[in-house]
Design an enzyme around this catalytic site. Structure first.
Site, PDB file in Angstrom:
ATOM      1  N   ASP A 126       7.942  -4.069  -3.502  1.00 63.08           N
ATOM      2  CA  ASP A 126       7.994  -2.713  -4.053  1.00 63.08           C
ATOM      3  C   ASP A 126       9.391  -2.133  -4.195  1.00 63.08           C
ATOM      4  O   ASP A 126       9.563  -1.106  -4.843  1.00 63.08           O
ATOM      5  CB  ASP A 126       7.181  -1.768  -3.158  1.00 63.08           C
ATOM      6  CG  ASP A 126       7.910  -1.435  -1.871  1.00 63.08           C
ATOM      7  OD1 ASP A 126       8.469  -2.366  -1.247  1.00 63.08           O
ATOM      8  OD2 ASP A 126       7.925  -0.261  -1.479  1.00 63.08           O
TER       9      ASP A 126
ATOM     10  N   CYS B 208      10.871 -20.381 -29.508  1.00 65.05           N
ATOM     11  CA  CYS B 208      12.024 -19.718 -30.119  1.00 65.05           C
ATOM     12  C   CYS B 208      13.199 -19.686 -29.151  1.00 65.05           C
ATOM     13  O   CYS B 208      14.354 -19.887 -29.544  1.00 65.05           O
ATOM     14  CB  CYS B 208      11.652 -18.290 -30.527  1.00 65.05           C
ATOM     15  SG  CYS B 208      10.354 -18.162 -31.776  1.00 65.05           S
TER      16      CYS B 208
ATOM     17  N   CYS C  47       8.085 -16.575 -29.152  1.00 66.59           N
ATOM     18  CA  CYS C  47       7.451 -17.451 -28.160  1.00 66.59           C
ATOM     19  C   CYS C  47       8.535 -18.215 -27.409  1.00 66.59           C
ATOM     20  O   CYS C  47       9.728 -18.101 -27.704  1.00 66.59           O
ATOM     21  CB  CYS C  47       6.491 -18.424 -28.838  1.00 66.59           C
ATOM     22  SG  CYS C  47       7.295 -19.559 -30.001  1.00 66.59           S
TER      23      CYS C  47
ATOM     24  N   ASP D  98      13.563  -6.110  -4.044  1.00 60.00           N
ATOM     25  CA  ASP D  98      12.518  -7.075  -4.390  1.00 60.00           C
ATOM     26  C   ASP D  98      12.495  -7.391  -5.889  1.00 60.00           C
ATOM     27  O   ASP D  98      11.894  -8.382  -6.301  1.00 60.00           O
ATOM     28  CB  ASP D  98      11.132  -6.533  -4.001  1.00 60.00           C
ATOM     29  CG  ASP D  98      10.994  -6.337  -2.511  1.00 60.00           C
ATOM     30  OD1 ASP D  98      11.392  -7.236  -1.761  1.00 60.00           O
ATOM     31  OD2 ASP D  98      10.494  -5.277  -2.100  1.00 60.00           O
TER      32      ASP D  98
ATOM     33  N   ASP E 140       6.513  -8.837   0.586  1.00 61.57           N
ATOM     34  CA  ASP E 140       7.529  -7.996   1.199  1.00 61.57           C
ATOM     35  C   ASP E 140       6.835  -7.187   2.294  1.00 61.57           C
ATOM     36  O   ASP E 140       5.607  -7.036   2.266  1.00 61.57           O
ATOM     37  CB  ASP E 140       8.139  -7.071   0.159  1.00 61.57           C
ATOM     38  CG  ASP E 140       9.065  -6.039   0.777  1.00 61.57           C
ATOM     39  OD1 ASP E 140       9.964  -6.428   1.536  1.00 61.57           O
ATOM     40  OD2 ASP E 140       8.860  -4.837   0.511  1.00 61.57           O
TER      41      ASP E 140
END
Length: 735
Positions: free
Chosen positions: A617, A32, A29, A621, A436
């Site tokens: 995409d 941690c 988590c 990006d 984008d």
């Protein structure tokens, strides 16, 4: 480890700082991550420590000469985490092993729970008619099944709880483990004392439900890791280098240094950043920079590793190789962005931070109170265990995963595939959306923009001729062909075009000069390229450009109307971005952005209190997708972008973006409702249990009832979303 493995081979040196990547076991988590990073940063000599939650990798640096690699591993062991040098293939193998282990634990818990439940039903239905010997036999038989099954299937929780306790911390696995162990222990005691009821079935059912959620979460992370670090598609493995005698030899990319001269042939990817010395060609840089139009390069032009060389051979001088290239910069940005994003604390973690101490305190006060009131030790312990059982965090632990599983199914039916277990929570907090342009707002492949203005027979002939060309503009034209049979005898002249004899007349497709046509009087739009065609006396000029997705205008308009702040951030040239922004009525846009500039822009929005959804995409990006509060990619995106997006949507429409945000908001409301159901249940049930008015059996039944209530409420997520669910929260406010 240091005695059997030379750790120095995994250390790199950078300006007086030693660095090493370590694979750390047991990270479960955000807590941690903070514990590891803060613990290491307190060690004298350590400069920085960053944990990547996705692949459990720790990047640590220390001042050269102050520490040894083994010292870092020993310090991690002292904090409570086992570590070893990060080797991707070994980490992937370990994660697969963990996945198989979780599935085995889930199977054992489910099988054992079903069988013990059958025995429990027999005891319950037998009632007063069942003899004590028969009831004890059923209880001991249940113990014979439950104890080894719980010992095996509960290991993921027991080990996590032990690590937390050993380091004086408490996580959600502590009350779970304590509840399971005490329920089993009390069941054995009650069986020895010939009591009417035992609780083996409750302990196993709890483990089964929780393992369902943990297995799903691990599967999502493993899917992401499978391609998260994969930039191999853009990295050339070898390069053709000129030696001093002028001979061209093939060498590994790792052997390249600044100043080397390379020969890059058509169809090859450039292996290093450099400057063109000689030759002329066209480069496809769309995956690296986001620029859609092919760039013509001549002597003196700068080029980047990962670019695809198309039409001609070029010679370049290397200016940056290996870790200094733009491609390597993208990898570093990805690592930093992913590490920063992993610090997000899930709703369940935040609830557990408050829940666990309250549960333990209530049970302890119950036992002490009953002892002070004169009760026997057995009665005080039984009452305290009843408190633990009735407050066992089954409902709380199911509150989030149950909604996640059902909402994930609803999203899948809407064409959305989640990559991250906490994506729904983060999407529910979105108030700003950054798109984008290339391949996101537009379709990934360019098309003929003026097809309706061209005679159908000319379009068909030109498209068939385009089948015989390797040029990307011809490939775009070829998508409109009906008869996919190339013309016989077609010949392509590199850099000029393709020609063939069609119906006894010369047909040509390519540059205006190649087709014996004058240059167009009116140039194509700034975001379009042109390709000429001539067949006998008939001719045409085709405008090739990327087109908006079918529903892009409606989707952007709906999102704006819902209150979302819309931006366009593209690596493409401003002249190509402007008409798209205008068509979508988006006033906030930027072009020619590199990956670092995109992240800087997102950081500015974050500093202003915005929660940003990034939709993109391309490779350029990917760092922004990892850095954004939440992110989405189309299925046509490159692998590295899909891996770092929280969700991937199918099809050619943008509607899944609206559906994802709406479903996430609705699911988040259900998560909060479930948490409040669990809290109200405990507020009502705990005082009754502390007063000794509830037996452990009734406590187990009440616990199961609360879990059932939470699950039934989670099933409402199947209906999709509430009408106003897509409306964003106020800027800077949490929903």
């Amino acid at each position: 480890m240091s005695g059997t493995l030379d750790l120095s081979m995994f250390v790199t040196h950078d300006n007086g700082t030693d660095r090493m990547d370590l694979a750390v076991e047991g990270i479960g988590c955000a807590g941690c991550i903070r514990k590891i990073e803060s613990g290491l940063q307190k060690v004298p000599g350590i400069v920085d420590a960053r944990v990547n939650f996705t692949n459990r990798r720790l990047a640590v640096g220390w001042r050269e000469g102050n520490l040894k690699p083994a010292d870092v591993i020993d310090e991690l062991a002292r904090i409570g985490y086992r570590a070893h040098p990060f080797r991707p293939e070994q980490v992937e193998s370990e994660e697969k092993r963990q996945g198989r282990r979780l599935i085995k634990c889930l199977g054992v818990a489910g099988f054992a729970a079903m069988n013990v439940m059958l025995l429990s039903v027999s005891v319950w239905s037998g009632g007063v008619d069942m003899s004590e010997e028969t009831r004890d036999f059923f209880h001991w038989l249940s113990a014979l099944i439950a104890l080894p099954a719980a010992a095996y299937s509960g290991q993921p929780f027991f080990q996590s709880a032990w690590r937390a306790l050993r380091n004086f911390n408490v996580n959600m696995d502590v009350p779970i483990s304590l509840g399971v162990v005490l329920a089993l222990g009390l069941s054995i005691v009650e069986t020895i004392n010939h009591a009417e009821h035992a609780y083996f079935d409750s302990a196993l059912m709890l483990l089964f439900f929780l393992l369902c959620g943990r297995t799903l979460d691990h599967a999502m992370r493993q899917k992401t890791r499978a391609v998260a670090g994969n930039l191999a598609a853009l990295k050339a493995e070898v390069a053709h280098r000129f030696e001093k005698n002028g001979e061209v030899v093939m060498v590994p990319v790792a052997a390249l240094t600044s100043g080397d001269r390379l020969l890059v042939r058509p169809g090859e990817r450039i292996a290093a950043d450099g400057v063109v010395i000689s030759g002329t060609s066209e480069l496809d840089e769309s995956l690296v920079t986001g620029e859609t139009a092919h760039r013509t390069v001549i002597a003196g032009a700068s080029v980047h590793a990962g670019s695809l060389n198309h039409s001609g051979a070029i010679t370049l001088r290397v200016t940056a190789a290996g870790a200094d290239t733009l491609l390597a910069d993208v990898e570093r940005l990805l690592e930093e962005a992913t590490a920063a994003k992993s610090r997000y604390m899930r709703l369940a973690d935040r609830a557990a931070k408050l829940y666990a101490p309250v549960v333990h305190t209530a049970a302890a006060l119950t036992a002490i109170g009953w002892l002070l009131a004169g009760a026997s030790l057995h009665q005080a312990i039984v009452t305290a265990i009843a408190v633990l059982i009735i407050t066992c965090p089954c409902a709380l632990a199911l509150a989030i995963p149950a909604v996640q599983v059902i909402a994930s199914g609803a999203m899948f039916r809407a064409g959305i595939i989640l990559n991250s277990g906490d994506a729904i929570e983060r999407m529910a907090e979105i108030d700003t959306i950054v798109f984008d342009k290339t391949g996101t707002l537009t379709l990934p492949e360019p098309r003929v923009a003026n097809a309706r203005e061209i005679a159908p027979d000319i379009l068909e002939t030109a498209a068939r001729l385009a089948l015989s060309s390797h040029h990307p503009l011809a490939a775009a034209l070829a998508q409109d062909v009906k008869d996919r049979t190339p013309f016989d005898g077609a010949v392509e002249e590199p850099g000029r075009g393709v020609r063939a004899m069609v119906d006894g007349e010369d047909a040509r497709l390519g540059s205006p000069a190649f087709c014996c046509l004058p240059q167009p009087a009116e140039p194509a739009a700034a975001d379009a390229s042109t390709i000429a065609f001539r067949h006998g006396t008939r001719c045409a000029i085709f405008h090739i450009r990327q087109t908006l997705r079918q529903d892009a205008v409606e989707v952007v308009k709906a999102l704006s109307a819902a209150g979302f702040d819309i931006h366009i951030l593209s690596g493409d040239r401003p002249a190509a971005v402007a008409p798209i922004a205008s068509a979508l009525d988006v006033g906030q846009w930027q072009g020619a952005c590199n990956p670092a500039e995109k992240i800087a822009f997102l950081e500015e929005l974050k500093a202003a209190g915005r929660r940003v959804l990034m939709v993109g995409d391309g490779l350029n990006d990917a760092p922004a997708l990892a850095a954004a509060h939440a992110s989405m990619s189309p299925i046509s995106a490159v692998d590295i972008a899909q891996a770092h997006a929280d969700a991937v949507f199918l099809g050619d429409k943008l509607q899944p973006v609206v559906d994802a945000l709406g479903t996430a908001r609705w699911a988040h409301r259900l998560m909060l409702q479930n948490l409040w159901l669990a809290v109200v249940y405990n507020i009502l049930a705990v005082p009754i249990a502390m007063a000794g008015l509830v037996t452990p059996l009734i406590a187990a039944a009440a616990m199961s009832g609360s879990s059932l209530l939470v699950t039934l409420n989670a099933l409402r997520a199947r209906s999709g979303r509430a009408p106003a669910a897509a409306r964003p929260p106020s800027h800077g406010a949490r929903p």
